[in-house]
Write an enzyme that holds these catalytic residues in place. Structure first.
Site, PDB file in Angstrom:
ATOM      1  N   ASP A   1     -32.486   1.886 -25.097  1.00 14.48           N
ATOM      2  CA  ASP A   1     -33.419   2.285 -24.046  1.00 14.48           C
ATOM      3  C   ASP A   1     -33.013   3.704 -23.706  1.00 14.48           C
ATOM      4  OD1 ASP A   1     -34.667   2.902 -21.635  1.00 14.48           O
ATOM      5  OD2 ASP A   1     -34.685   0.821 -20.961  1.00 14.48           O
ATOM      6  N   HIS A   2     -33.788   4.691 -24.174  1.00 15.23           N
ATOM      7  CA  HIS A   2     -33.307   6.071 -24.081  1.00 15.23           C
ATOM      8  C   HIS A   2     -33.159   6.537 -22.631  1.00 15.23           C
ATOM      9  CE1 HIS A   2     -37.703   6.888 -23.982  1.00 15.23           C
ATOM     10  NE2 HIS A   2     -37.353   7.916 -23.235  1.00 15.23           N
TER      11      HIS A   2
ATOM     12  N   HIS B   1     -37.693   0.492 -19.214  1.00 15.29           N
ATOM     13  CA  HIS B   1     -37.145   1.626 -18.467  1.00 15.29           C
ATOM     14  C   HIS B   1     -37.099   1.385 -16.955  1.00 15.29           C
ATOM     15  CE1 HIS B   1     -37.633   3.447 -22.288  1.00 15.29           C
ATOM     16  NE2 HIS B   1     -38.879   3.816 -22.154  1.00 15.29           N
TER      17      HIS B   1
END
Length: 491
Positions: A179-180, A242
């Protein structure tokens, strides 16, 4: 203190794609330039195109020069890159790849350490993982790790099926679900702000905080991702991963140690405590919107249904606003408001913590509202922290005005914040999974989101529209007004 330089062969499935070119190649380059990776590494690009090593290295060079203005030593850097044409369903492709990896292990002395990065369509994740084990690519003297991009399934049953397929080949501690957002500097700073400051942690509860807002807005539309977005929508694309991850970091209890397992354990407790949304309450707690035509500056913008590969009667949401309640001792009664959308007035990802009002209005005229104290964590495009306080101004004899105390990473000399993928790749090479998503978090997130999605499919909440270039639909504003609050500005 000597910086650790992990040794590894990084195998990128989907190496001719957009993610590899925009994010992965520049991140690996920066790791080398910053001496976080030494000479003992190799990158193998895997994809269907019949490229040669030279064509692949030329593509990598273009990627670096596009992303990084002052690039150097590119010939030496790209000499570590190798290309392997590949058919994910053909066992012989895996055997040939294994021969290449064994050869590179010897050339670069990587000790059998391998990262398999799946930067491609998720329908192949299970097939690739199982074939990697079946054909012996994980049977080395070193470690093997599997990195997976989102989406991890499109609902809980599909995520469970995918997880089962992958777990047949890899253990949970070998799986790194990216999950950047968890690689972003200021997202990682949430824990530091909370747990390293006596100013905040004693106040971080329902006695002193009235609400918390988490916003992630974009000015861009779906661009060329219409086909993907029609299957996804903002709820699956942003909220399930996110947004819920940021809520978990904001609401978690202090871990007993700063270890991967302990931090994950506290995040899981938050996700378990989320109050589920029933069918009859969906329209009360969640707003879904879709952008229509509008203007941003002087530019005329088309609506979502006019985008390429989008149905004329599409019911896909490009905006979601939600009110989340966490049923535990710390947060009972405190709403966590989230909103995310495309084609909005500003690009902004930030968190606003609003503290409760003081009991007496001493320094304002009667009838005036005392501005609340706010802690604002700016995640992108600016990085930093703003603390809004009330203080006396010279031109007002007896009254105070809100003033901001700002810390901005963008203006600190010597601060060069690493890109999210650079951090996460390095963490993976070192075996630090703290900022990756555990299966329990994935499952609980889907368990929360699925009932909302199902209620929308049943038509239990209206799909509203909002003009492109706006701050979202009026219904989202009204949701907060009913609680006596308002959204803080996007920018």
């Amino acid at each position: 203190m000597t910086q650790e330089q992990p040794k590894s062969v990084i195998v990128i499935f989907g190496a001719t794609g957009d993610l590899a070119k925009r994010k992965l190649f520049p991140s690996i380059y920066r790791l080398v330039q910053n001496n976080k990776i030494g000479e003992n590494f190799a990158v193998v690009g895997v994809a269907r195109r019949p490229w040669t090593n030279e064509e692949f290295r030329s593509n990598v060079t273009d990627s670096i020069q596009t992303s990084i203005k002052e690039s150097k030593d590119l010939d030496e850097f790209t000499s570590h890159f190798h290309y392997h044409p590949f058919d994910v369903t053909n066992p012989s492709s895996y055997l040939e790849l294994n021969d290449l990896l064994n050869k590179l292990d010897g050339t670069y002395q990587t000790e059998g350490n391998r990262i398999f990065y799946l930067a491609m369509a998720p329908e192949f994740f299970g097939t690739i993982a199982q074939n990697l084990k079946k054909e012996g690519l994980t049977a080395t003297d070193g470690w093997s790790r599997l990195v997976i991009e989102k989406p991890f399934g499109h609902d809980l049953p599909s995520a469970q099926k995918l997880n089962q397929e992958i777990r047949e080949a890899f253990n949970e501690d070998q799986i790194y679900r990216i999950d950047h957002y968890l690689g972003k500097e200021m997202v990682q700073n949430i824990e530091v702000i909370r747990f390293a400051n006596a100013l905040f942690e004693p106040l971080w509860n329902n006695r002193y905080i009235s609400n918390i807002q988490v916003t992630s807005s974009e000015v861009l539309g779906v661009e060329d991702r219409g086909r993907y977005y029609e299957k996804s929508g903002a709820l699956r694309d942003m909220v399930q991963n996110h947004m819920l991850q940021m809520v978990a970091l904001l609401a978690m209890e202090p871990p007993i140690k700063l270890t991967t397992d302990e931090i994950r354990s506290e995040k899981v407790k938050v996700l378990r405590a989320l109050r589920s949304v029933k069918d009859e309450d969906v329209s009360k707690y969640f707003i879904r919107g879709q952008y229509a035509g509008g203007k941003l500056g002087d530019k005329q913008l088309i609506g979502y249904r006019e985008e390429n590969n989008v149905e004329d009667t599409s019911q896909t949401e490009t905006y979601v606003a939600g009110k989340l309640l966490i049923d535990n001792f710390r947060w009972a009664g405190v709403p966590f408001y989230i909103r995310t959308g495309k084609r909005m007035a500003a690009k902004s990802t930030k968190i606003v913590v609003q503290f409760k009002d003081i009991p007496m209005n001493l320094y304002y005229n009667k009838g005036e509202t005392v501005p609340p104290n706010l802690l604002v964590i700016h995640i992108q495009p600016e990085e930093g922290i703003t603390l809004q306080l009330n203080a006396k101004k010279d031109d007002e004899a007896d009254y105070s005005k809100p003033v901001n105390l700002d810390l901005s990473n963008n203006f600190l000399e010597g601060i060069n914040t690493p890109e999210a993928y650079e951090k996460l790749l390095y963490d993976c090479m070192r075996g630090d999974a703290t900022n990756f998503t555990h299966w329990d978090e994935v499952a609980l997130s889907w368990s929360y989101v699925d009932p909302i999605s199902d209620a929308w499919k049943k038509g239990l909440a209206e799909l509203t529209t909002y003009p492109s270039g706006s701050s979202g639909p009026d219904e989202a504003d009204n949701m907060l007004k009913q609680d006596g609050f308002q959204w803080w500005p996007l920018g």
